[in-house]
Each structure stands twice: as C-alpha cells, then as structure tokens.
Design an enzyme around this catalytic site. Sequence first.
Site, PDB file in Angstrom:
ATOM      1  N   SER A  72      44.043  36.825  38.578  1.00 47.66           N
ATOM      2  CA  SER A  72      44.580  36.557  37.243  1.00 47.66           C
ATOM      3  C   SER A  72      44.208  37.693  36.291  1.00 47.66           C
ATOM      4  O   SER A  72      43.199  38.375  36.450  1.00 47.66           O
ATOM      5  CB  SER A  72      44.024  35.244  36.698  1.00 47.66           C
ATOM      6  OG  SER A  72      44.284  34.183  37.591  1.00 47.66           O
TER       7      SER A  72
HETATM    8  N1  SAH Z   1      41.956  32.698  39.491  1.00 45.68           N
HETATM    9  C1  SAH Z   1      42.211  33.380  40.723  1.00 45.68           C
HETATM   10  C2  SAH Z   1      43.663  33.666  40.926  1.00 45.68           C
HETATM   11  C3  SAH Z   1      44.299  32.608  41.629  1.00 45.68           C
HETATM   12  S1  SAH Z   1      45.972  32.888  42.105  1.00 45.68           S
HETATM   13  C4  SAH Z   1      41.481  34.686  40.721  1.00 45.68           C
HETATM   14  O1  SAH Z   1      40.786  34.974  39.754  1.00 45.68           O
HETATM   15  O2  SAH Z   1      41.633  35.402  41.702  1.00 45.68           O
HETATM   16  C5  SAH Z   1      46.314  31.212  42.497  1.00 45.68           C
HETATM   17  C6  SAH Z   1      45.681  30.715  43.755  1.00 45.68           C
HETATM   18  O3  SAH Z   1      46.030  29.340  43.884  1.00 45.68           O
HETATM   19  C7  SAH Z   1      46.189  31.404  45.018  1.00 45.68           C
HETATM   20  O4  SAH Z   1      45.099  31.925  45.717  1.00 45.68           O
HETATM   21  C8  SAH Z   1      46.883  30.277  45.791  1.00 45.68           C
HETATM   22  O5  SAH Z   1      46.730  30.385  47.189  1.00 45.68           O
HETATM   23  C9  SAH Z   1      46.171  29.051  45.250  1.00 45.68           C
HETATM   24  N2  SAH Z   1      46.902  27.786  45.395  1.00 45.68           N
HETATM   25  C10 SAH Z   1      48.219  27.535  45.239  1.00 45.68           C
HETATM   26  N3  SAH Z   1      48.495  26.234  45.440  1.00 45.68           N
HETATM   27  C11 SAH Z   1      47.309  25.619  45.731  1.00 45.68           C
HETATM   28  C12 SAH Z   1      46.920  24.281  46.036  1.00 45.68           C
HETATM   29  N4  SAH Z   1      47.802  23.273  46.097  1.00 45.68           N
HETATM   30  N5  SAH Z   1      45.612  24.024  46.261  1.00 45.68           N
HETATM   31  C13 SAH Z   1      44.690  25.019  46.219  1.00 45.68           C
HETATM   32  N6  SAH Z   1      44.995  26.308  45.940  1.00 45.68           N
HETATM   33  C14 SAH Z   1      46.289  26.610  45.692  1.00 45.68           C
END
Ligand code: SAH
Length: 226
Positions: A72
């Site tokens: 993010s």
């Molecule tokens: N905040 C994180 C960025 C996350 S991107 C950072 O700092 O890196 C969003 C993440 O949510 C991705 O890794 C994706 O795989 C995950 N994601 C998507 N749907 C999900 C679900 N149902 N349960 C858990 N994780 C999920």
Amino acid sequence: MVTDDRDPQGIGMTSARTRDRLVQRLARQGIREPSVLERIRNVPRHLFVDEALASRAYEDSALPIGHGQTISQPFVVALMTQALVETGNGVRQLGKVLEIGTGCGYQTAVLAPFCQQLFTIERVGALLKLAKQRVGSLGIGNVRYRHGDGMEGWPGQAPFAGILAAAAPVEVPEVLLQQLAADGRLVIPVGPGGHQSLLRITRTASGFEREHLCDVSFVPLVEGRG
Ligand code: SAH
C-alpha cells in the site's frame, strides 16, 4: 545492531533525508498524529519490497510485491492507522486488532506498536510467509499470522478494538461488523474494482456510525484461500 546488505540503517536512496521528505509530504496531506508520522519514519519500507525497487521505497506510491498484489501507498497506510488510533486528543492504545490482507507486512509493522495484540490474515501463503519473516526481523513480537480468508474475520479472537482491511469488498461484510467490540472501529475500502470509498465504521451503543475518509484504489478482497 542488525546489519545486512539490505541496508537496514538506511543509507543512500533510503537515507534519513529521503524518509523526512516522505513524512513531511504526509503531514501536508493531512496526517496529523505525530506518533503515526514517527512510525512511518522508523519502519524501513525498503526491506518490504524487492531489492530492485528499494530505491523507490520512500516515494508515496504503491509498488508491486508479486502475486498480482501491491504494497500500500504510505499515505494510505498512515491514514488507515490514524483512523484507528486517533481520539481528537492524542492516540488510543488498542487492545486486540485484526488486519485483513497482510501482503508484504508493511502495514502490519506500522500498526503493531499501537496494539496490544495484532492478528493478521492473508490468503496467499507465500506472501504471508515472507511477511512473517520481515516483521519478525524487526523485533516485532505481538503479531499472530493466519493463512486464510479474511472475509470470515477471526472468530476465535473476536471482539476486536479495531479491524483494518487492506483489500476491498464490494459491500461491508456483516461478519466483520459483528466482530467489533463496543467503540471498536472498522477501517475498510468498499466498492467496485479500483474505485472505492475508504470508510471508518464505529460500533456505538445504538448501532454503527459510518464516515467516508477519502476515495481510494485497492486490490479486491477475494473470497477463499489462495
Ligand atoms: N497492507 C499490505 C498490502 C496489502 S495488498 C502491505 O502493506 O503490503 C492486499 C492483500 O490482501 C493482498 O496481499 C491480497 O492477497 C490480500 N487479500 C485479498 N483478499 C483477501 C482475503 N479474503 N483474505 C485475506 N487476504 C486477502
């Protein structure tokens, strides 16, 4: 002291000056809480991205982390953290907090010191494994990791003082609302692909209060485990 070739002390493109510039920019954009800005300054974001992208780690932009996912944008991480902890008069220390979408673990590392215990769920096992190593290498020990579907929350640990979702469902999942403690806050992007509204939903005595924080663009929350 930890030293390795990933430059944890922050020399060169990851220097103190580069981090200062990022923090100043976030402050201008409306991040008011000094403790949140300090945390952004201190968490080495370059250790959470691929070495080839490390020189861009202190730009205020999202970057790829593999598996079609992104780390993010620092502004959004700061804003979501602030939305959970701000009181209008300093910050509140949170009890149990749930994070959905661990990704590379950067948001996890930023948020952990504001929580007594942080529970984080990621659907892609390979990302979770790396995140765990990185967060652990920073000496952060109050985090529990789960490979699973964040849409279900973490029923065995509810209720939570805060829930932060880093991936966007089309509508607010009812089960997450049910896992909020009294006065608890859910910070979540909601809406169709790429165009979402970042919401803060607070559990009050009479129900749920919704605030729109800003327009954002997140990856979709995908049902099931990866
Ligand atoms: N905040 C994180 C960025 C996350 S991107 C950072 O700092 O890196 C969003 C993440 O949510 C991705 O890794 C994706 O795989 C995950 N994601 C998507 N749907 C999900 C679900 N149902 N349960 C858990 N994780 C999920």
